[in-house]
Motif scaffolding. Structure first.
Motif, PDB file in Angstrom:
ATOM      1  N   GLN A 188      25.321  -7.930   9.301  1.00  0.00           N
ATOM      2  CA  GLN A 188      24.989  -7.372   8.005  1.00  0.00           C
ATOM      3  C   GLN A 188      26.231  -7.029   7.199  1.00  0.00           C
ATOM      4  O   GLN A 188      26.265  -7.193   5.976  1.00  0.00           O
ATOM      5  CB  GLN A 188      24.135  -6.105   8.199  1.00  0.00           C
ATOM      6  CG  GLN A 188      22.700  -6.389   8.608  1.00  0.00           C
ATOM      7  CD  GLN A 188      21.878  -5.120   8.764  1.00  0.00           C
ATOM      8  OE1 GLN A 188      22.377  -4.113   9.264  1.00  0.00           O
ATOM      9  NE2 GLN A 188      20.636  -5.165   8.344  1.00  0.00           N
ATOM     10  N   ILE A 238      14.353  -6.687  17.024  1.00  0.00           N
ATOM     11  CA  ILE A 238      15.342  -5.814  16.376  1.00  0.00           C
ATOM     12  C   ILE A 238      15.645  -6.308  14.959  1.00  0.00           C
ATOM     13  O   ILE A 238      15.823  -5.505  14.044  1.00  0.00           O
ATOM     14  CB  ILE A 238      16.616  -5.728  17.238  1.00  0.00           C
ATOM     15  CG1 ILE A 238      16.323  -4.910  18.517  1.00  0.00           C
ATOM     16  CG2 ILE A 238      17.772  -5.108  16.460  1.00  0.00           C
ATOM     17  CD1 ILE A 238      17.440  -4.903  19.529  1.00  0.00           C
ATOM     18  N   GLU A 239      15.675  -7.606  14.780  1.00  0.00           N
ATOM     19  CA  GLU A 239      15.916  -8.170  13.447  1.00  0.00           C
ATOM     20  C   GLU A 239      14.785  -7.796  12.489  1.00  0.00           C
ATOM     21  O   GLU A 239      15.017  -7.448  11.327  1.00  0.00           O
ATOM     22  CB  GLU A 239      16.042  -9.693  13.549  1.00  0.00           C
ATOM     23  CG  GLU A 239      16.400 -10.381  12.246  1.00  0.00           C
ATOM     24  CD  GLU A 239      17.763  -9.979  11.717  1.00  0.00           C
ATOM     25  OE1 GLU A 239      17.910  -9.873  10.476  1.00  0.00           O
ATOM     26  OE2 GLU A 239      18.688  -9.750  12.537  1.00  0.00           O
ATOM     27  N   ASP A 240      13.558  -7.823  12.990  1.00  0.00           N
ATOM     28  CA  ASP A 240      12.389  -7.547  12.147  1.00  0.00           C
ATOM     29  C   ASP A 240      12.157  -6.053  11.904  1.00  0.00           C
ATOM     30  O   ASP A 240      11.744  -5.644  10.820  1.00  0.00           O
ATOM     31  CB  ASP A 240      11.124  -8.133  12.781  1.00  0.00           C
ATOM     32  CG  ASP A 240      11.117  -9.656  12.751  1.00  0.00           C
ATOM     33  OD1 ASP A 240      11.905 -10.233  11.972  1.00  0.00           O
ATOM     34  OD2 ASP A 240      10.344 -10.257  13.511  1.00  0.00           O
ATOM     35  N   HIS A 241      12.430  -5.233  12.933  1.00  0.00           N
ATOM     36  CA  HIS A 241      12.074  -3.807  12.857  1.00  0.00           C
ATOM     37  C   HIS A 241      13.279  -2.865  12.729  1.00  0.00           C
ATOM     38  O   HIS A 241      13.099  -1.666  12.518  1.00  0.00           O
ATOM     39  CB  HIS A 241      11.265  -3.409  14.093  1.00  0.00           C
ATOM     40  CG  HIS A 241       9.969  -4.148  14.241  1.00  0.00           C
ATOM     41  ND1 HIS A 241       9.894  -5.403  14.818  1.00  0.00           N
ATOM     42  CD2 HIS A 241       8.696  -3.821  13.887  1.00  0.00           C
ATOM     43  CE1 HIS A 241       8.638  -5.807  14.819  1.00  0.00           C
ATOM     44  NE2 HIS A 241       7.895  -4.883  14.256  1.00  0.00           N
ATOM     45  N   ARG A 242      14.481  -3.401  12.929  1.00  0.00           N
ATOM     46  CA  ARG A 242      15.724  -2.635  12.841  1.00  0.00           C
ATOM     47  C   ARG A 242      15.890  -1.621  13.967  1.00  0.00           C
ATOM     48  O   ARG A 242      16.766  -0.754  13.911  1.00  0.00           O
ATOM     49  CB  ARG A 242      15.826  -1.910  11.478  1.00  0.00           C
ATOM     50  CG  ARG A 242      15.761  -2.842  10.288  1.00  0.00           C
ATOM     51  CD  ARG A 242      15.866  -2.079   8.994  1.00  0.00           C
ATOM     52  NE  ARG A 242      15.668  -2.941   7.843  1.00  0.00           N
ATOM     53  CZ  ARG A 242      15.662  -2.517   6.582  1.00  0.00           C
ATOM     54  NH1 ARG A 242      15.840  -1.226   6.317  1.00  0.00           N
ATOM     55  NH2 ARG A 242      15.473  -3.365   5.599  1.00  0.00           N
ATOM     56  N   HIS A 243      15.059  -1.707  14.968  1.00  0.00           N
ATOM     57  CA  HIS A 243      15.192  -0.843  16.145  1.00  0.00           C
ATOM     58  C   HIS A 243      14.550  -1.570  17.326  1.00  0.00           C
ATOM     59  O   HIS A 243      13.738  -2.483  17.136  1.00  0.00           O
ATOM     60  CB  HIS A 243      14.542   0.521  15.913  1.00  0.00           C
ATOM     61  CG  HIS A 243      13.072   0.452  15.585  1.00  0.00           C
ATOM     62  ND1 HIS A 243      12.095   0.214  16.542  1.00  0.00           N
ATOM     63  CD2 HIS A 243      12.418   0.558  14.407  1.00  0.00           C
ATOM     64  CE1 HIS A 243      10.909   0.196  15.970  1.00  0.00           C
ATOM     65  NE2 HIS A 243      11.070   0.391  14.672  1.00  0.00           N
ATOM     66  N   THR A 252      16.018  -9.821  20.365  1.00  0.00           N
ATOM     67  CA  THR A 252      16.796 -10.097  19.150  1.00  0.00           C
ATOM     68  C   THR A 252      15.884 -10.192  17.929  1.00  0.00           C
ATOM     69  O   THR A 252      16.171  -9.619  16.870  1.00  0.00           O
ATOM     70  CB  THR A 252      17.601 -11.398  19.318  1.00  0.00           C
ATOM     71  OG1 THR A 252      18.448 -11.293  20.467  1.00  0.00           O
ATOM     72  CG2 THR A 252      18.453 -11.667  18.093  1.00  0.00           C
ATOM     73  N   LEU A 290      22.115  -4.700  18.888  1.00  0.00           N
ATOM     74  CA  LEU A 290      22.178  -3.839  17.707  1.00  0.00           C
ATOM     75  C   LEU A 290      23.539  -3.942  17.019  1.00  0.00           C
ATOM     76  O   LEU A 290      23.627  -4.015  15.790  1.00  0.00           O
ATOM     77  CB  LEU A 290      21.904  -2.380  18.098  1.00  0.00           C
ATOM     78  CG  LEU A 290      20.455  -2.037  18.442  1.00  0.00           C
ATOM     79  CD1 LEU A 290      20.389  -0.658  19.106  1.00  0.00           C
ATOM     80  CD2 LEU A 290      19.582  -2.068  17.199  1.00  0.00           C
ATOM     81  N   ARG A 326      23.871  -7.227  15.197  1.00  0.00           N
ATOM     82  CA  ARG A 326      23.090  -7.219  13.958  1.00  0.00           C
ATOM     83  C   ARG A 326      23.842  -6.464  12.862  1.00  0.00           C
ATOM     84  O   ARG A 326      23.915  -6.906  11.713  1.00  0.00           O
ATOM     85  CB  ARG A 326      21.722  -6.573  14.192  1.00  0.00           C
ATOM     86  CG  ARG A 326      20.841  -6.544  12.942  1.00  0.00           C
ATOM     87  CD  ARG A 326      19.502  -5.876  13.209  1.00  0.00           C
ATOM     88  NE  ARG A 326      18.656  -5.938  12.020  1.00  0.00           N
ATOM     89  CZ  ARG A 326      18.732  -5.081  11.010  1.00  0.00           C
ATOM     90  NH1 ARG A 326      19.601  -4.089  11.040  1.00  0.00           N
ATOM     91  NH2 ARG A 326      17.928  -5.211   9.959  1.00  0.00           N
ATOM     92  N   SER A 327      24.420  -5.313  13.230  1.00  0.00           N
ATOM     93  CA  SER A 327      25.166  -4.514  12.255  1.00  0.00           C
ATOM     94  C   SER A 327      26.377  -5.271  11.739  1.00  0.00           C
ATOM     95  O   SER A 327      26.672  -5.254  10.545  1.00  0.00           O
ATOM     96  CB  SER A 327      25.618  -3.196  12.890  1.00  0.00           C
ATOM     97  OG  SER A 327      24.528  -2.405  13.263  1.00  0.00           O
TER      98      SER A 327
END
Length: 212
Positions: free
Chosen positions: A208, A180-185, A177, A201, A204-205
């Motif tokens: 946002q 993915i939050e830091d790197h977006r992948h 988690t 993912l 997270r989307s």
């Protein structure tokens, strides 16, 4: 020679899956070691038995990393990929008989899946919980588990605290988690085709969207 085959890390979301095959002249080779399913052994005991198994038996391992697992899953089911990897390990030892831990609800079908990937004559004995029934498969489960645990330790030195790599491990989920939050992948060591990754993912989307 007979051999036992088992894998570790099949359901993991991080790190490799390791398939191990252990070859012996007879089951008596392992009789006095007290081998059992690796999940029933403490880490220290697995390491001790691993060293003894290496000294007494022929062993081979096949390692599939996260990227390779994602790739093969676009071509076949995970069970088919495991059967192919089991066959690769068996082929390296060329036994007359191989005991495998069945990765299919139908044990006979799984035996045929393994056979179809072999170029040698070998009897395949496919059983559920084979790692509890046959010492030679118990030995393979120990080799696979120790090999995978060592691989996870190497990855942890590079990527930080990643836990066991399994979706049920809170440490693993926190790592995924946060990454993915830091790197977006997802990280390179993650199996991107896993629902665990797609769920993080998606969450997270969604978060946002709400922020927007």
């Amino acid at each position: 020679m007979i051999c036992g085959v088992d894998e570790a890390g099949k359901g993991s979301v991080l790190g490799p899956m390791v398939i191990a095959a252990v070859g012996v002249a007879s089951e008596d080779t392992l009789a006095d070691l007290g081998v059992k399913d690796s999940k029933l052994l403490a880490q220290k005991e697995r390491e001790r038995l691993y060293s003894l198994i290496r000294k007494r038996c022929r062993i081979t391992t096949v390692k599939l990393d996260a990227e390779e697992i994602d790739s093969v899953r676009t071509q076949m089911t995970l069970n088919s990929a495991v059967a192919r990897a089991h066959a690769r390990a068996i082929s390296r030892l060329s036994p007359s008989c191989a005991y495998v831990d069945a990765c299919d609800v139908n044990t006979f079908r799984y035996a045929e899946m393994v056979k179809n990937n072999l170029d040698l004559e070998c009897e395949i004995v496919s059983e559920h919980h084979a790692d509890e029934k046959f010492p030679v498969v118990s030995a393979a489960s120990i080799v696979a588990k120790v090999t995978r645990d060592r691989a996870i330790s190497v990855l942890a030195k590079k990527y930080g605290e990643i836990g066991s790599g399994y979706p049920s491990d809170p440490v693993t989920i926190r790592y995924l988690t946060a990454y993915i939050e830091d790197h977006r992948h997802p990280p390179p060591i993650a199996r991107k085709s896993w629902k665990t990754v797609s769920a993080i993912l998606a969450k997270r989307s969604q978060s946002q969207l709400f922020d927007f």
